[in-house]
Design an enzyme around this catalytic site. Structure first.
Site, PDB file in Angstrom:
ATOM      1  N   ASP A 180      -8.202  -5.490  13.278  1.00  0.00           N
ATOM      2  CA  ASP A 180      -8.849  -4.181  13.396  1.00  0.00           C
ATOM      3  C   ASP A 180      -9.545  -4.047  14.743  1.00  0.00           C
ATOM      4  O   ASP A 180      -9.991  -2.962  15.114  1.00  0.00           O
ATOM      5  CB  ASP A 180      -9.874  -3.991  12.274  1.00  0.00           C
ATOM      6  CG  ASP A 180      -9.225  -3.493  10.995  1.00  0.00           C
ATOM      7  OD1 ASP A 180      -8.069  -3.038  11.059  1.00  0.00           O
ATOM      8  OD2 ASP A 180      -9.858  -3.576   9.933  1.00  0.00           O
TER       9      ASP A 180
ATOM     10  N   ASP B 237      -2.360  -2.477   2.705  1.00  0.00           N
ATOM     11  CA  ASP B 237      -3.647  -3.011   3.147  1.00  0.00           C
ATOM     12  C   ASP B 237      -4.317  -3.805   2.019  1.00  0.00           C
ATOM     13  O   ASP B 237      -3.956  -3.668   0.841  1.00  0.00           O
ATOM     14  CB  ASP B 237      -4.534  -1.827   3.565  1.00  0.00           C
ATOM     15  CG  ASP B 237      -5.614  -2.195   4.574  1.00  0.00           C
ATOM     16  OD1 ASP B 237      -5.865  -3.382   4.774  1.00  0.00           O
ATOM     17  OD2 ASP B 237      -6.220  -1.254   5.147  1.00  0.00           O
TER      18      ASP B 237
HETATM   19  C1  DGJ Z   1      -8.308  -1.566   7.316  1.00  0.00           C
HETATM   20  C2  DGJ Z   1      -7.130  -1.525   8.239  1.00  0.00           C
HETATM   21  O1  DGJ Z   1      -7.008  -2.706   8.961  1.00  0.00           O
HETATM   22  C3  DGJ Z   1      -7.270  -0.300   9.139  1.00  0.00           C
HETATM   23  O2  DGJ Z   1      -6.248  -0.270  10.083  1.00  0.00           O
HETATM   24  C4  DGJ Z   1      -7.264   0.928   8.269  1.00  0.00           C
HETATM   25  O3  DGJ Z   1      -6.016   1.051   7.640  1.00  0.00           O
HETATM   26  C5  DGJ Z   1      -8.382   0.859   7.249  1.00  0.00           C
HETATM   27  N1  DGJ Z   1      -8.354  -0.368   6.514  1.00  0.00           N
HETATM   28  C6  DGJ Z   1      -8.302   2.028   6.301  1.00  0.00           C
HETATM   29  O4  DGJ Z   1      -9.204   1.946   5.294  1.00  0.00           O
END
Ligand code: DGJ
Length: 722
Positions: free
Chosen positions: A539, A469
């Site tokens: 997200d 991430d």
């Molecule tokens: C952002 C990601 O896109 C989410 O799916 C998740 O992993 C969060 N970060 C966790 O902090």
């Protein structure tokens, strides 16, 4: 009269080989599937684009490149003559590919042909400045999927430092004219890959990232359609994408002389790259293609190329497993018992990979602390990760883990030990985003630290998959440890080092798979996609929003890598859609489940089990088939449909969704595409309620009756060739 003698010289034979040099015409002819890309050396020794479009069959059809006279005393031939790779110099007023300053202050680059080398499907043309020993080697590679790869390698052969101020991967030139349209993808966090299309106007239209990664705001992909306007199914489309996850720019330009050109590469914004004597800079690759079959044809060609050439493992790579991710269920409240419980429930519906998301390390109870301390939290996992991994494996799944290795919270042991590792300008504020700072990955010690923590994690635990991430963009991009003149190299070195860590990790752990995530879809491009199996699309998991996000995504990128989860409702917009609708939207890419399974009813489990099992029967076709976007979710009536046809033609899969029925209206029959009109198919809907044996002609010409009613209705069909 230059054209006629060359025409007569032709033997009229089809072009042999994929890259050819026609000595008489001084012409390089690159054949990529049904596409021809030709560039010639004009009478001044300049490289001049000649043709990029449908395949040309005869050598004699090519006329030698010849410069174009200037226009009055204002536009010299440097500007009116199309240049394959334009140096900023000699009176060039259109967008340059290369802008440089020599050690003596000279700021003029005029490139001319020096030599070339052809090797199978690859060509290198070396050009050199007319006075200084600055060379640009233009590398081309052609692919049968109809794609040409372009890349420039700029070498300083002078005795002094040459500072590059713009280093582009290359340009493409469209047939002279006006009335072209530019399609591109834009967005923001939770609203990625939205589609924009606008007329190409005189001047420059620029899409770019200045954020240090690919960005949600714009994606390094473009499509240009001709004045006759392309549709999803017809018309000429020129398209391309950069393989780069750092600052990039794509500039679409219509010159005063009706020349539309696209120049793409490293973003010249905050860019200065000093090359010492003997040093070189390799630009990111630019992949370009052309289709006569509209946006659908363009994306099918590009998808096939990505699956077979770009994605790790190419065409032989296995299908993406059905994944469970804990994020939306537990956020950072993870522990062994809780995750094991979710894993048991995930396994019961057929999930193949269990991924524990954020919260398992350091003092990570909230987003205020812990990033940088990649050590398993003793409080949450007193016995380490092993017992959980064993349970997950015992349930028949493999185990994945979330990491965000480029980041640090000021409240972390790492930051306390190495505050200088965060990007910063000395004595100036460090802007926090989500309470975190960005590590300067351009630094060697930071890169080695990141490699070591990830290598240790994967070596010490049976981790099959990392979700990598990146939850913020770069700010205050200082690199005080190097000389001021070198500090802007940070942008380039950062991305190179991220790539290096991934490459080394994969080389050492060949079975490891990776997902690229940047707060959703902030790092999706062909550079990262050549290193990871999948990407987190957004997200925003609201199924209705997802239909549009996924449509934009597939204009550029193949559905195989596009992760789509089913999650709980009410979702992002406070909207609740039925579980069935959510599954049928998510199944149009690589399926994941992110629900809090502790809240599911027996009916939810039964439905999910059925959906996952049906998906496993069609995922080969969804992930590696040809995608036909039959009806856009952007249409006013909210009836959308996609169709995937297996490469071998044996199976097709159709998804249809309805946002909201009005006035009791029924949907028009759904006309399928890409099937064999003569063949007969067993057509079955996902509920087994509709079965019929129909010819390809029937479903393509007459269509498939779809009867969706109500709101957020969805169905799917399989067509098995008999
Ligand atoms: C952002 C990601 O896109 C989410 O799916 C998740 O992993 C969060 N970060 C966790 O902090």
């Amino acid at each position: 009269m230059r054209y006629l003698p060359l025409f007569l010289l032709s033997l009229g034979l089809p072009l042999a080989g994929q890259v050819k040099y026609l000595a008489q015409q001084k012409m390089f002819v690159l054949t990529a599937g049904d596409v021809t890309y030709a560039v010639g050396v004009n009478e001044k020794g300049e490289l001049q684009p000649v043709h990029f479009g449908g395949r040309m069959m005869r050598d004699g059809d090519f006329r030698a490149a010849h410069s174009v006279s200037g226009w009055a005393s204002f536009d010299l031939a440097a500007t009116t003559t199309p240049k394959e790779y334009a140096g900023a110099g000699g009176g060039l007023f259109v967008e340059p590919c290369l802008k440089a300053t020599f050690a003596d202050g000279v700021r003029d680059v005029v490139l001319k042909y020096e030599s070339h080398q052809i090797q199978g499907d690859s060509l290198v043309i070396v050009t050199k400045d007319i006075t200084y020993a600055l060379t640009v080697a233009l590398h081309y590679k052609v692919y049968p999927q109809g794609i040409v790869r372009k890349q420039a390698v700029i070498t300083n052969g002078t005795a002094g430092v040459v500072t590059l101020e713009s280093a582009q991967s290359g340009s493409i030139h469209l047939p002279p004219g006006e009335g072209y349209a530019f399609t591109h993808l834009y967005g923001r966090w939770a609203g990625e890959t939205q589609v924009a299309r606008e007329l190409v106007q005189p001047g420059l239209q620029v899409i770019e990232s200045k954020r240090g990664n690919t960005s949600h705001q714009a994606n390094p992909w473009f499509a240009i359609d001709g004045p006759e306007r392309a549709t999803e199914t017809s018309g000429q489309v020129w398209f391309g994408a950069l393989g780069w996850s750092g600052n990039w720019r794509i500039a679409v330009e219509q010159t005063p002389h009706q020349q539309v050109r696209v120049t793409a590469g490293l973003n010249p914004y905050d860019f200065a790259h000093p090359l010492k004597p003997g040093e070189k800079l390799e630009t990111p690759p630019l992949y370009v293609g052309y289709s006569k079959e509209g946006f659908g044809g363009a994306s099918r060609a590009f998808h096939k190329f990505q699956r077979e050439v770009i994605f790790p493992g190419g065409g032989a790579a296995r299908p993406r497993p059905v994944l469970y991710n804990s994020w939306e269920a537990t956020e950072m409240n993870v522990n062994e018992a809780g995750q094991a419980e979710l894993a048991k429930k995930a396994a019961s519906i057929g999930v193949e990979r269990f991924v524990m998301d954020d919260g398992w390390f350091g003092a990570r109870d909230t987003d205020r602390a812990g990033l940088g301390d990649w050590f398993v939290s003793k409080k949450k996992f007193p016995n380490g990760l092993k017992p959980l991994i064993e349970q997950v494996k015992g349930l028949g799944m493999d185990f994945g883990l979330w990491v965000e290795p480029e980041m640090v919270n000021p409240d972390s042991d790492l930051y306390r030990a190495h505050p200088d590792w965060a990007m910063h300008f000395p004595g100036r504020p460090r802007s926090e985003a989500r309470n975190q700072l960005i590590l300067n990955m351009a630094r060697n010690d930071v890169k080695e630290y990141v490699f070591k923590v990830l290598d240790d994690l994967v070596s010490q635990n049976e981790i099959a998959f990392l979700k990598w991430d990146m939850n913020r963009n770069a700010s205050e991009p200082g690199w005080p440890e190097v000389a001021p003149a070198d500090q802007k190299k940070l942008w380039l070195e950062y991305t190179r080092n991220v790539y290096e860590v991934i490459d080394r990790l994969r080389a050492k752990h060949p079975k490891l798979e990776i997902e690229s995530c940047s707060g959703g879809g902030g790092r999706i491009d062909l550079g990262i996609l050549s290193r990871v199996e999948q990407v987190w699309t957004s997200d925003n998991t609201d199924a209705l929003d997802r239909l549009k996000i996924q449509e934009g995504y597939t204009l550029a990128y193949a559905p195989k890598a596009m992760m789509a989860w089913v999650t709980d409702v009410p979702n992002f917009n406070g909207r609740s859609t039925p579980l069935r609708f959510r599954f049928l939207v998510a199944m149009q890419g690589s399926l994941g489940v992110g629900n809090n399974l502790n809240k599911w009813s027996a009916e939810d489990f039964a439905l999910a089990k059925k959906m996952v099992s049906w998906y496993k029967g069609v995922r080969g076709t969804v992930q590696t088939g040809k995608l036909y976007r039959l009806l856009s979710p952007r249409s006013a009536d909210g009836f959308a449909a996609t169709e995937y046809v297996a490469e071998d033609g044996k199976q097709a899969v159709v998804f249809a969704t309805l946002h909201s029925q009005q006035y009791g209206r029924t949907q028009p029959r759904l006309k399928l595409q890409g099937l064999d009109a003569q063949a007969v198919y067993q057509v079955t809907d996902i509920d087994g309620k509709f079965t019929a044996v129909l010819s390809g002609a029937a479903v393509m010409e007459y269509g498939l009756p779809v009867a969706l009613t109500g709101d957020y209705a969805a169905t799917a069909y399989t067509l098995e060739r008999q």
